[in-house]
Design a protein around this motif. Structure first.
Motif, PDB file in Angstrom:
ATOM      1  N   ARG A  52      -0.505  -7.105   8.962  1.00  0.00           N
ATOM      2  CA  ARG A  52       0.036  -7.721   7.928  1.00  0.00           C
ATOM      3  C   ARG A  52       1.072  -6.729   7.095  1.00  0.00           C
ATOM      4  O   ARG A  52       0.887  -5.379   7.131  1.00  0.00           O
ATOM      5  CB  ARG A  52      -0.773  -8.195   6.920  1.00  0.00           C
ATOM      6  CG  ARG A  52      -1.591  -7.163   6.106  1.00  0.00           C
ATOM      7  CD  ARG A  52      -2.679  -7.973   5.111  1.00  0.00           C
ATOM      8  NE  ARG A  52      -3.117  -7.025   4.102  1.00  0.00           N
ATOM      9  CZ  ARG A  52      -2.970  -6.176   3.327  1.00  0.00           C
ATOM     10  NH1 ARG A  52      -1.475  -6.427   2.710  1.00  0.00           N
ATOM     11  NH2 ARG A  52      -3.443  -5.408   2.583  1.00  0.00           N
ATOM     12  N   GLU A  53       2.068  -7.006   6.353  1.00  0.00           N
ATOM     13  CA  GLU A  53       2.737  -6.278   5.471  1.00  0.00           C
ATOM     14  C   GLU A  53       2.293  -5.728   4.648  1.00  0.00           C
ATOM     15  O   GLU A  53       1.255  -6.115   3.914  1.00  0.00           O
ATOM     16  CB  GLU A  53       3.972  -6.906   4.908  1.00  0.00           C
ATOM     17  CG  GLU A  53       5.200  -7.078   5.827  1.00  0.00           C
ATOM     18  CD  GLU A  53       6.431  -8.022   5.232  1.00  0.00           C
ATOM     19  OE1 GLU A  53       6.575  -7.556   3.744  1.00  0.00           O
ATOM     20  OE2 GLU A  53       7.326  -8.407   5.760  1.00  0.00           O
ATOM     21  N   LYS A  54       2.409  -4.310   4.077  1.00  0.00           N
ATOM     22  CA  LYS A  54       1.580  -3.509   3.275  1.00  0.00           C
ATOM     23  C   LYS A  54       2.411  -3.294   1.998  1.00  0.00           C
ATOM     24  O   LYS A  54       3.764  -3.061   1.986  1.00  0.00           O
ATOM     25  CB  LYS A  54       1.113  -2.195   3.683  1.00  0.00           C
ATOM     26  CG  LYS A  54       0.099  -2.379   4.699  1.00  0.00           C
ATOM     27  CD  LYS A  54      -0.539  -0.976   5.225  1.00  0.00           C
ATOM     28  CE  LYS A  54      -1.459  -1.218   6.486  1.00  0.00           C
ATOM     29  NZ  LYS A  54      -2.020  -0.020   6.540  1.00  0.00           N
ATOM     30  N   THR A  55       2.068  -3.392   0.804  1.00  0.00           N
ATOM     31  CA  THR A  55       2.685  -3.338  -0.483  1.00  0.00           C
ATOM     32  C   THR A  55       2.564  -1.785  -0.812  1.00  0.00           C
ATOM     33  O   THR A  55       1.756  -0.939  -0.205  1.00  0.00           O
ATOM     34  CB  THR A  55       2.036  -4.031  -1.549  1.00  0.00           C
ATOM     35  OG1 THR A  55       0.766  -3.533  -1.892  1.00  0.00           O
ATOM     36  CG2 THR A  55       2.130  -5.605  -1.414  1.00  0.00           C
ATOM     37  N   ARG A  88      -5.002  -8.990  10.252  1.00  0.00           N
ATOM     38  CA  ARG A  88      -5.180  -7.920   9.126  1.00  0.00           C
ATOM     39  C   ARG A  88      -4.326  -6.832   9.507  1.00  0.00           C
ATOM     40  O   ARG A  88      -3.974  -6.065   8.561  1.00  0.00           O
ATOM     41  CB  ARG A  88      -6.630  -7.827   8.879  1.00  0.00           C
ATOM     42  CG  ARG A  88      -7.384  -9.132   8.155  1.00  0.00           C
ATOM     43  CD  ARG A  88      -8.760  -8.379   7.784  1.00  0.00           C
ATOM     44  NE  ARG A  88      -9.425  -7.902   8.731  1.00  0.00           N
ATOM     45  CZ  ARG A  88     -10.374  -8.760   9.608  1.00  0.00           C
ATOM     46  NH1 ARG A  88     -10.384 -10.202   9.579  1.00  0.00           N
ATOM     47  NH2 ARG A  88     -10.977  -8.328  10.628  1.00  0.00           N
ATOM     48  N   HIS A 112      -3.150   3.363  -3.096  1.00  0.00           N
ATOM     49  CA  HIS A 112      -4.862   3.393  -3.329  1.00  0.00           C
ATOM     50  C   HIS A 112      -5.495   3.529  -1.789  1.00  0.00           C
ATOM     51  O   HIS A 112      -6.724   3.369  -2.037  1.00  0.00           O
ATOM     52  CB  HIS A 112      -5.055   1.909  -3.888  1.00  0.00           C
ATOM     53  CG  HIS A 112      -4.363   1.772  -5.327  1.00  0.00           C
ATOM     54  ND1 HIS A 112      -4.642   2.604  -6.316  1.00  0.00           N
ATOM     55  CD2 HIS A 112      -3.455   0.803  -5.803  1.00  0.00           C
ATOM     56  CE1 HIS A 112      -3.863   2.078  -7.477  1.00  0.00           C
ATOM     57  NE2 HIS A 112      -2.965   1.187  -6.945  1.00  0.00           N
ATOM     58  N   VAL A 113      -5.020   3.736  -0.819  1.00  0.00           N
ATOM     59  CA  VAL A 113      -5.741   3.735   0.441  1.00  0.00           C
ATOM     60  C   VAL A 113      -6.403   5.307   0.242  1.00  0.00           C
ATOM     61  O   VAL A 113      -5.913   6.178  -0.215  1.00  0.00           O
ATOM     62  CB  VAL A 113      -4.961   3.691   1.693  1.00  0.00           C
ATOM     63  CG1 VAL A 113      -3.906   5.018   1.759  1.00  0.00           C
ATOM     64  CG2 VAL A 113      -5.786   3.711   2.832  1.00  0.00           C
ATOM     65  N   LYS A 114      -7.726   5.308   0.757  1.00  0.00           N
ATOM     66  CA  LYS A 114      -8.277   6.710   0.587  1.00  0.00           C
ATOM     67  C   LYS A 114      -8.156   7.378   1.921  1.00  0.00           C
ATOM     68  O   LYS A 114      -8.214   6.951   3.087  1.00  0.00           O
ATOM     69  CB  LYS A 114     -10.196   6.343   0.436  1.00  0.00           C
ATOM     70  CG  LYS A 114     -10.599   7.519   0.554  1.00  0.00           C
ATOM     71  CD  LYS A 114     -10.696   8.618  -0.726  1.00  0.00           C
ATOM     72  CE  LYS A 114     -11.426   9.831  -0.340  1.00  0.00           C
ATOM     73  NZ  LYS A 114     -10.812  11.066  -0.911  1.00  0.00           N
ATOM     74  N   GLU A 136       1.466  -0.482  -3.263  1.00  0.00           N
ATOM     75  CA  GLU A 136       0.106  -0.327  -3.826  1.00  0.00           C
ATOM     76  C   GLU A 136      -1.091  -0.037  -2.709  1.00  0.00           C
ATOM     77  O   GLU A 136      -1.781   0.652  -2.768  1.00  0.00           O
ATOM     78  CB  GLU A 136      -0.361  -1.607  -4.839  1.00  0.00           C
ATOM     79  CG  GLU A 136       0.246  -1.528  -6.090  1.00  0.00           C
ATOM     80  CD  GLU A 136       1.729  -2.213  -5.972  1.00  0.00           C
ATOM     81  OE1 GLU A 136       2.104  -2.777  -5.159  1.00  0.00           O
ATOM     82  OE2 GLU A 136       2.475  -2.110  -6.937  1.00  0.00           O
ATOM     83  N   ASP A 137      -0.704  -0.605  -1.747  1.00  0.00           N
ATOM     84  CA  ASP A 137      -1.672  -0.597  -0.480  1.00  0.00           C
ATOM     85  C   ASP A 137      -1.579   0.988  -0.051  1.00  0.00           C
ATOM     86  O   ASP A 137      -2.731   1.309   0.135  1.00  0.00           O
ATOM     87  CB  ASP A 137      -1.333  -1.527   0.659  1.00  0.00           C
ATOM     88  CG  ASP A 137      -1.535  -2.943   0.625  1.00  0.00           C
ATOM     89  OD1 ASP A 137      -2.500  -3.326  -0.271  1.00  0.00           O
ATOM     90  OD2 ASP A 137      -0.930  -3.618   0.977  1.00  0.00           O
ATOM     91  N   PHE A 138      -0.572   1.391  -0.110  1.00  0.00           N
ATOM     92  CA  PHE A 138      -0.401   2.665   0.268  1.00  0.00           C
ATOM     93  C   PHE A 138      -0.880   3.758  -0.548  1.00  0.00           C
ATOM     94  O   PHE A 138      -1.312   4.995  -0.236  1.00  0.00           O
ATOM     95  CB  PHE A 138       1.086   3.259   0.865  1.00  0.00           C
ATOM     96  CG  PHE A 138       1.396   2.425   2.058  1.00  0.00           C
ATOM     97  CD1 PHE A 138       1.044   3.122   3.283  1.00  0.00           C
ATOM     98  CD2 PHE A 138       2.462   1.443   2.085  1.00  0.00           C
ATOM     99  CE1 PHE A 138       1.576   2.449   4.559  1.00  0.00           C
ATOM    100  CE2 PHE A 138       2.788   0.884   3.186  1.00  0.00           C
ATOM    101  CZ  PHE A 138       2.529   1.152   4.373  1.00  0.00           C
TER     102      PHE A 138
END
Length: 101
Positions: free
Chosen positions: A18-21, A15, A27-29, A23-25
């Motif tokens: 893993r590669e981040k998209t 976890r 929407h991260v708080k 969108e992952d960056f």
């Protein structure tokens, strides 16, 4: 018990790595005191908007530093003309959009 712990650690590692998209960056708080933040702006470049004109030199500088440090580009290849050709010129047409329904 050892196998359970090993499985949990492997799962945690997967976890974390893993590669981040994008969108992952987006929407991260982040904490209020975060050292780095990703900010995306869509800015009209043709014809140039006032925000495009206002931020152009700063954005070209970021582009130049990125190209030189990440890709090893020569400083002469990282100028405002290259930036404009690579990231600003577009065949897309601008059409006014009415927000009224």
């Amino acid at each position: 018990m050892d196998q359970v712990l090993a499985t949990m650690q492997a799962s945690k590692l997967r976890r974390a790595t893993r590669e981040k998209t994008l969108e992952d960056f987006i929407h991260v708080k982040l904490p209020d005191n975060a050292k780095h933040r990703l900010e995306l702006r869509l800015v009209q470049s043709s014809p140039p908007s006032s925000l495009f004109k206002k931020t152009f030199n700063l954005v070209v500088d970021v582009y130049r530093r990125y190209q030189m440090s990440v890709h090893g580009s020569a400083p002469a290849k990282c100028n405002s003309e290259q930036f404009t050709r690579f990231l600003c010129n577009s065949p897309l047409q601008v059409f006014p959009v009415s927000m009224e329904t």
